[in-house]
Design a protein around this motif. Structure first.
Motif, PDB file in Angstrom:
ATOM      1  N   ALA A  26       6.773   3.125   7.649  1.00  0.00           N
ATOM      2  CA  ALA A  26       7.234   1.906   8.313  1.00  0.00           C
ATOM      3  C   ALA A  26       8.059   1.114   7.314  1.00  0.00           C
ATOM      4  O   ALA A  26       7.596   0.818   6.210  1.00  0.00           O
ATOM      5  N   ARG A  85      10.675   2.435  12.100  1.00  0.00           N
ATOM      6  CA  ARG A  85       9.976   3.679  11.820  1.00  0.00           C
ATOM      7  C   ARG A  85      10.932   4.602  11.085  1.00  0.00           C
ATOM      8  O   ARG A  85      12.099   4.737  11.463  1.00  0.00           O
ATOM      9  N   PHE A  92       3.048   4.677   7.536  1.00  0.00           N
ATOM     10  CA  PHE A  92       3.141   4.468   8.987  1.00  0.00           C
ATOM     11  C   PHE A  92       1.783   4.718   9.642  1.00  0.00           C
ATOM     12  O   PHE A  92       1.136   5.733   9.396  1.00  0.00           O
TER      13      PHE A  92
END
Length: 672
Positions: A412, A402, A465
């Motif tokens: 990500a 992350r 993400f």
């Protein structure tokens, strides 16, 4: 005098002017201490009786305003019959000042509200012996959160936290919990918890000791008082129509400063899990008082900017030309110095190569959402030097981290392992071409590629993400996804694969961990396989083709329907290989036995068996009827009849079949 000296002289002159101007601007930046008070009241939440409620209450996720009850309801009962695994928030629409950043002192506040829990359904899913009929589940939380656009997780997270591992998300919650989750330190299924940036309560209070049972269906009232100066909290709880207990349910020291920002949003969150519960809030009052320091104007003034009356300006006007002349001369000298310096610098730059000048001229700012190349230092900073605390997961190809970019966007980061990159025959240039091709593809069910990084021996891909993570964690974890969501996830993944194939691309890594879920539980396909090493490509040439995507998607459907991994060592010996087991169930016409029993009676068995048939169809050899992904999406629409499956499928010992329907170097035998 060299141009550098002129520049130094210019800086000194400008510096003296700045010092003079600064001295004129000195003054007091802060004044006496004041109190900032915020107060609002909702006697009810009916949008019909009080239209202003629609403006003052912000609903997120599965939440609604019930005109019939005059209450906030979580979950939204209008969404449909299946209310499991939903989460919602109802927040006051405007931020409230809860912390003085100068002294780091929390605001003092008092809030009271009346609420009720109604067990909408008490059906216990098959195989779940831990619950009994009538127990309901989940609970309600009074929350203080930093933004008004985050929806928390469903189930035991009570809608309070979105990313359970994000310790940077500041949040305070007072939970009224009616589900016993020992993994979160719950004492029972009837308690109050004080949560500070975590779903694990820092303090818990047994509501049964107060003679109150939160899930008895009656209306209850709560009052929370907090003294910011003393860092002290009192919580009272009682039943509506009765006096609140004189003795507080909780009274003790509590420092909230670490978990507060200057301005935050206050309100309520709730969720459902395997069992459902409707959370109603009927009234709400809130008052907060925070300390602040009044900013006072400077004691000095710029007299030269004050327009004086004509009767008093005569003497000043006579003296002005002299000072004006000197100012004019000074400005002219400074301009000449700047021109001379610029001329010198320009002549110096002309000695550089024309190529460097051309490169400089063609640089353009990169749009914020356009994929770009990152430097290794940017990636390292975003992932905190690839910290273990930021690891999201890993596989044979690399590790996911992350990351947080300077603009605040969470990403990500897939860092490919040296073993994978140094595999025999891997063409890194071809790999970068595929990354570039994937990054320019846009579809609602494909994870956007935000960029990449190639530095010496490193190759890194940066994805957007998605905080709900991979489907595998939801499908094979403790919770149970209802059938309606599973079917929607299958359809979303099929749409993504079909679109990729239309663009003459392939995913090459179709599995449950590659299917991610956004905040609305929409399936988004990510973690692309890109290219395999040369040795693998020669051995299984279909592994880099669209045909393998279809085969893997078929196995994916079977996993979603059965709620099991494709290879499960904990299963009975004859069920370890899910694909083998599914075909045997098809042969004896008992596919219903392979459906995930945890879904209970809400599951549509007819749809589930149809999905299984489509999955088995995808695992056929291409010469025996394997469909394209475009055909699969049509079959999933439930309107097109499914081609008849063979009673037993001739199957290669290795599951991948080539475009000719054979596995090079492997014998084939009928599946028994």
């Amino acid at each position: 005098m060299p141009p550098l000296c002129f520049l130094l002289l210019l800086l000194l002159l400008l510096g003296s002017v700045s010092v003079h101007a600064g001295s004129a601007g000195k003054g007091s930046l802060s004044g006496p201490e004041i109190n900032v008070t915020k107060r609002f009241s909702f006697p009810g939440f009916s949008p019909v009786g009080d239209p202003g409620v629609l403006h003052e209450v912000k609903l997120l996720g599965s939440a609604m305003l019930s005109a019939e009850l005059g209450a906030v309801q979580i979950p939204d009962v209008s969404e449909g019959a299946d209310l499991r695994h939903l989460a919602g928030r109802a927040l006051y629409s405007f931020p409230v000042r809860l912390l003085d950043p100068v002294t780091n002192t929390p605001a003092s506040f008092e809030t009271s509200f009346s609420f009720q829990f109604k067990n909408d359904s008490s059906v216990v899913p098959e195989g779940d012996g831990s619950s009994t009929v009538g127990h309901g589940g989940s609970g309600l939380t009074f929350i203080m959160v930093p933004d008004e656009f985050t929806v928390g997780r469903s189930g035991p997270w009570l809608g309070m936290l979105n990313d359970a591992c994000d310790q940077r998300y500041k949040a305070v919650g007072i939970e009224f919990d009616t589900r016993h989750n020992p993994q979160f330190g719950d004492p029972n299924d009837n308690h109050i918890g004080i949560n500070l940036g975590s779903i694990v309560s820092a303090k818990t209070i047994n509501a049964s000791d107060l003679g109150i049972y939160l899930k008895d269906g009656f209306r209850h009232q709560a009052r929370i008082r907090y003294d910011g100066e003393k860092r002290w909290m009192d919580i009272h709880l009682g039943s509506l129509g009765k006096e609140l207990t004189l003795e507080p349910a909780f009274s003790g020291a509590l420092d909230l400063s670490e978990f507060l920002e200057e301005y935050m949003f206050v309100g309520f969150s709730a969720s459902t899990g395997n069992l459902t519960q409707i959370h109603n809030v009927f009234s709400w009052n809130f008052t907060s008082t925070s300390r602040a320091f009044l900013r006072m104007p400077s004691a000095e003034s710029c007299e030269g900017k004050i327009i004086l009356p004509s009767s008093t300006a005569t003497g000043f006007a006579k003296r002005r030309p002299t000072s004006g002349f000197f100012i004019f001369v000074t400005v002219v000298v400074l301009i000449l110095v700047v021109i001379a310096s610029l001329f010198y610098l320009r002549k110096h730059k002309e000695n550089k190569s024309s190529k460097a000048i051309l490169v400089e001229k063609i640089k353009r700012p990169i749009p914020p959402n356009k994929p770009r190349q990152f430097t290794i230092s940017e990636i390292s900073s975003a992932t905190r030097c690839f910290s273990e605390d930021e690891v999201l997961g890993s596989d044979s190809r690399g590790t996911f981290y992350r990351g947080k970019l300077p603009n605040g966007r969470q990403v990500a980061v897939k860092r490919f392992s040296p073993e994978f990159l140094n595999a025999n025959g891997l063409d890194k240039r071809q790999m970068m071409k595929e990354i570039n091709a994937i990054s320019h593809v846009r579809h609602p069910n494909l994870v956007p590629v935000r960029g990449w990084c190639r530095h010496k021996g490193e190759i890194i891909v940066v994805y957007e993400f998605l905080p709900n993570g991979g489907l595998d964690k939801w499908l094979f974890g403790a919770g149970v996804l209802p059938w309606t969501r599973r079917l929607k996830i299958i359809k979303d993944a099929a749409e993504a694969l079909s679109f990729l194939h239309l663009k003459k691309l392939a995913h090459k890594n179709m599995r449950t961990s590659s299917v991610l879920l956004d905040l609305t539980f929409r399936a988004v396909l990510g973690d692309f396989g890109l290219v395999l090493s040369g040795s693998e490509s020669k051995r299984f040439e279909a592994a880099v083709s669209q045909a393998v995507d279809v085969f893997e998607f078929g196995v994916f459907i079977l996993e979603v329907v059965a709620g099991r991994k494709r290879l499960d060592p904990d299963a009975p010996q004859n069920q370890i290989d899910l694909l083998d087991f599914m075909w045997r169930m098809h042969e004896v016409d008992e596919k219903a036995k392979a459906i995930d029993r945890r879904m209970g009676s809400f599951m549509n068995a007819e749809q589930a068996i149809r999905a299984m048939d489509i999955g088995l169809l995808c695992t056929l050899n291409e010469s025996k009827g394997r469909p394209s992904m475009d055909q699969v999406t049509e079959l999933l629409s439930m309107d097109v009849p499914i081609p008849e499956l063979p009673l037993s499928r001739p199957m290669c010992l290795f599951p991948y079949s080539s475009t000719t329907g054979l596995c090079a170097g492997y014998s084939c035998a009928p599946l028994r």
